[in-house]
Design a protein around this motif. Structure first.
Motif, mmCIF file in Angstrom:
data_model
loop_
_atom_site.group_PDB
_atom_site.id
_atom_site.type_symbol
_atom_site.label_atom_id
_atom_site.label_comp_id
_atom_site.label_asym_id
_atom_site.label_seq_id
_atom_site.Cartn_x
_atom_site.Cartn_y
_atom_site.Cartn_z
ATOM 1 N N LEU A 1 0.837 -1.195 0.000
ATOM 2 C CA LEU A 1 0.000 0.000 0.000
ATOM 3 C C LEU A 1 0.875 1.249 0.000
ATOM 4 N N ASP A 2 0.303 2.362 -0.423
ATOM 5 C CA ASP A 2 0.978 3.648 -0.306
ATOM 6 C C ASP A 2 1.251 3.844 1.196
ATOM 7 N N GLY A 3 2.472 4.191 1.561
ATOM 8 C CA GLY A 3 2.789 4.392 2.973
ATOM 9 C C GLY A 3 3.218 3.115 3.687
ATOM 10 N N ILE B 1 0.668 9.523 -16.014
ATOM 11 C CA ILE B 1 0.032 8.780 -14.916
ATOM 12 C C ILE B 1 0.053 9.614 -13.633
ATOM 13 N N ARG B 2 1.191 10.239 -13.353
ATOM 14 C CA ARG B 2 1.294 11.070 -12.135
ATOM 15 C C ARG B 2 0.268 12.206 -12.168
ATOM 16 N N SER B 3 0.082 12.808 -13.353
ATOM 17 C CA SER B 3 -0.920 13.887 -13.456
ATOM 18 C C SER B 3 -2.305 13.332 -13.166
ATOM 19 N N ALA B 4 -2.572 12.118 -13.647
ATOM 20 C CA ALA B 4 -3.893 11.512 -13.403
ATOM 21 C C ALA B 4 -4.075 11.205 -11.916
ATOM 22 N N LEU B 5 -3.001 10.732 -11.268
ATOM 23 C CA LEU B 5 -3.104 10.391 -9.839
ATOM 24 C C LEU B 5 -3.359 11.642 -8.999
ATOM 25 N N LYS B 6 -2.824 12.777 -9.463
ATOM 26 C CA LYS B 6 -3.033 14.036 -8.720
ATOM 27 C C LYS B 6 -4.366 14.680 -9.068
ATOM 28 N N LEU C 1 -2.768 3.123 -19.468
ATOM 29 C CA LEU C 1 -1.549 3.943 -19.326
ATOM 30 C C LEU C 1 -0.504 3.203 -18.481
ATOM 31 N N PHE C 2 -0.951 2.599 -17.376
ATOM 32 C CA PHE C 2 -0.024 1.819 -16.548
ATOM 33 C C PHE C 2 0.575 0.674 -17.371
ATOM 34 N N ALA C 3 -0.274 -0.003 -18.166
ATOM 35 C CA ALA C 3 0.208 -1.146 -18.964
ATOM 36 C C ALA C 3 1.194 -0.681 -20.038
ATOM 37 N N ASP D 1 3.100 2.066 -19.935
ATOM 38 C CA ASP D 1 4.328 2.464 -19.232
ATOM 39 C C ASP D 1 5.144 1.202 -18.901
ATOM 40 N N ARG D 2 4.440 0.162 -18.450
ATOM 41 C CA ARG D 2 5.086 -1.109 -18.082
ATOM 42 C C ARG D 2 5.692 -1.811 -19.294
ATOM 43 N N THR D 3 5.032 -1.722 -20.444
ATOM 44 C CA THR D 3 5.540 -2.377 -21.656
ATOM 45 C C THR D 3 6.919 -1.835 -22.003
ATOM 46 N N ASP E 1 10.325 -0.982 -7.675
ATOM 47 C CA ASP E 1 9.359 -0.492 -6.697
ATOM 48 C C ASP E 1 8.026 -0.435 -7.462
ATOM 49 N N ARG E 2 7.218 -1.486 -7.334
ATOM 50 C CA ARG E 2 5.943 -1.723 -8.014
ATOM 51 C C ARG E 2 6.132 -2.287 -9.430
ATOM 52 N N TYR E 3 5.191 -3.180 -9.787
ATOM 53 C CA TYR E 3 5.141 -3.754 -11.145
ATOM 54 C C TYR E 3 3.707 -4.208 -11.369
ATOM 55 N N LEU F 1 1.628 -6.389 -10.263
ATOM 56 C CA LEU F 1 0.699 -6.683 -9.168
ATOM 57 C C LEU F 1 -0.009 -5.414 -8.676
ATOM 58 N N SER F 2 0.663 -4.264 -8.826
ATOM 59 C CA SER F 2 0.010 -2.990 -8.454
ATOM 60 C C SER F 2 -1.219 -2.773 -9.321
ATOM 61 N N SER F 3 -1.087 -3.051 -10.620
ATOM 62 C CA SER F 3 -2.240 -2.871 -11.514
ATOM 63 C C SER F 3 -3.373 -3.806 -11.109
ATOM 64 N N TYR F 4 -3.024 -5.045 -10.784
ATOM 65 C CA TYR F 4 -4.062 -6.013 -10.414
ATOM 66 C C TYR F 4 -4.722 -5.603 -9.094
ATOM 67 N N ALA F 5 -3.901 -5.151 -8.132
ATOM 68 C CA ALA F 5 -4.456 -4.836 -6.806
ATOM 69 C C ALA F 5 -5.246 -3.528 -6.789
ATOM 70 N N TYR F 6 -4.773 -2.522 -7.513
ATOM 71 C CA TYR F 6 -5.430 -1.199 -7.475
ATOM 72 C C TYR F 6 -6.511 -1.070 -8.555
ATOM 73 N N GLN F 7 -6.152 -1.336 -9.808
ATOM 74 C CA GLN F 7 -7.122 -1.096 -10.888
ATOM 75 C C GLN F 7 -8.298 -2.067 -10.819
ATOM 76 N N SER F 8 -8.108 -3.252 -10.205
ATOM 77 C CA SER F 8 -9.219 -4.220 -10.177
ATOM 78 C C SER F 8 -10.356 -3.752 -9.269
ATOM 79 N N LEU G 1 -5.072 9.953 -5.667
ATOM 80 C CA LEU G 1 -6.080 8.919 -5.890
ATOM 81 C C LEU G 1 -5.666 7.677 -5.085
ATOM 82 N N TYR G 2 -6.588 6.952 -4.574
ATOM 83 C CA TYR G 2 -6.388 5.711 -3.806
ATOM 84 C C TYR G 2 -5.983 5.937 -2.353
ATOM 85 N N GLU G 3 -5.645 7.199 -1.955
ATOM 86 C CA GLU G 3 -5.136 7.386 -0.607
ATOM 87 C C GLU G 3 -6.255 7.680 0.395
HETATM 88 P P1 TMP Z 1 3.862 5.447 -5.716
HETATM 89 O O1 TMP Z 1 3.235 6.474 -4.829
HETATM 90 O O2 TMP Z 1 4.314 4.207 -5.010
HETATM 91 O O3 TMP Z 1 4.883 6.019 -6.635
HETATM 92 O O4 TMP Z 1 2.703 4.863 -6.686
HETATM 93 C C1 TMP Z 1 1.816 5.663 -7.268
HETATM 94 C C2 TMP Z 1 0.416 5.169 -7.106
HETATM 95 O O5 TMP Z 1 0.027 4.474 -8.273
HETATM 96 C C3 TMP Z 1 0.115 4.255 -5.922
HETATM 97 O O6 TMP Z 1 -1.103 4.694 -5.341
HETATM 98 C C4 TMP Z 1 -0.111 2.915 -6.574
HETATM 99 C C5 TMP Z 1 -0.647 3.289 -7.928
HETATM 100 N N1 TMP Z 1 -0.418 2.308 -8.991
HETATM 101 C C6 TMP Z 1 -1.518 1.704 -9.592
HETATM 102 O O7 TMP Z 1 -2.655 1.979 -9.229
HETATM 103 N N2 TMP Z 1 -1.303 0.815 -10.601
HETATM 104 C C7 TMP Z 1 -0.058 0.495 -11.052
HETATM 105 O O8 TMP Z 1 0.082 -0.326 -11.975
HETATM 106 C C8 TMP Z 1 1.083 1.133 -10.411
HETATM 107 C C9 TMP Z 1 2.458 0.818 -10.909
HETATM 108 C C10 TMP Z 1 0.857 2.020 -9.400
#
Ligand code: TMP
Length: 204
Positions: A15-17, A53-58, A71-73, A75-77, A96-98, A100-107, A151-153
């Motif tokens: 998780l974040d944090g 992606i960072r702009s979208a998260l903010k 976008l995550f996929a 970037d990962r490719t 630091d993340r790969y 599984l983050s997409s599966y855990a968060y986007q799902s 987002l997600y926090e």
């Molecule tokens: P970070 O704060 O660890 O840099 O990660 C950014 C955020 O993006 C964090 O909330 C997890 C999320 N994330 C996804 O939702 N899907 C993904 O595939 C990745 C890599 C990160």
């Protein structure tokens, strides 16, 4: 090149944090001190797609949940090409993340089978450590460290993501859950021990 030259690809999730970035850094330093060539990387990456992606998260860029997953996929490719090149040339890669983050968060919002499909080209890491920390502890750390919320926090989302990680640890290959709610050096020692036990690196 013989298979012996291929070095492991190691991923940290959580998780974040949760402290996953700290533990990824500590493993990278520990391996370097032992003479290995190590590349520490992260997702989202520092490239153009990672920036979007960072702009979208903010919340600066408005995109749908499916678009964000793509976008995550994407970037990962691109990231995967670099990772493959490095591990095949004798460099240990720690991310630091790969995927599984997409599966855990986007799902939370998007179908998991579709997420698996769009991430089909991604690697199966040699080991993925999920740093498991209660969401309340993560939230307290995030509130201390950040002046803005991404987002997600929020508690509810973090609870769901934690459950997803726990389920995914059963379903996916090479995933190890680490109790991250302990002092940093204790958690690190456990991770270093696992790396030794897995015999991913000769001479450790
Ligand atoms: P970070 O704060 O660890 O840099 O990660 C950014 C955020 O993006 C964090 O909330 C997890 C999320 N994330 C996804 O939702 N899907 C993904 O595939 C990745 C890599 C990160």
């Amino acid at each position: 090149m013989s298979n012996k030259d291929r070095k492991p690809f190691i991923v940290f999730e959580g998780l974040d944090g949760s402290g996953l970035t700290t533990h990824a850094f500590d493993l990278h330093r520990w391996l370097k001190e032992r003479g290995y060539e190590v590349y520490l990387t992260k997702e989202p990456t520092d490239g153009v797609l990672g920036g979007l992606i960072r702009s979208a998260l903010k919340g600066e860029l408005k995109v749908s949940a499916r678009t964000l997953a793509l976008l995550f996929a994407a970037d990962r490719t691109q990231h995967t090409e670099t990772i493959k090149r490095l591990i095949n040339s004798g460099v240990v890669v720690i991310s630091d993340r790969y995927k599984l983050s997409s599966y855990a968060y986007q799902s939370i919002e998007v179908d998991l089978d579709w997420l698996r499909k769009i991430n089909e080209g991604a690697l199966t890491p040699d080991v993925t450590f999920v740093i498991d920390v209660p969401p309340a502890v993560c939230m307290r750390r995030l509130q201390k460290e950040r002046f803005h919320t991404e987002l997600y926090e929020d508690m509810e989302t973090l609870e769901r993501v934690r459950e997803n990680y726990r389920r995914l640890a059963e379903e996916e290959e090479n995933v190890i859950i680490i109790d991250g709610n302990r002092p940093q050096d204790v958690v690190n020692r456990e991770i270093f021990q696992k790396i030794k036990e897995l015999e991913l690196l000769e001479g450790l």
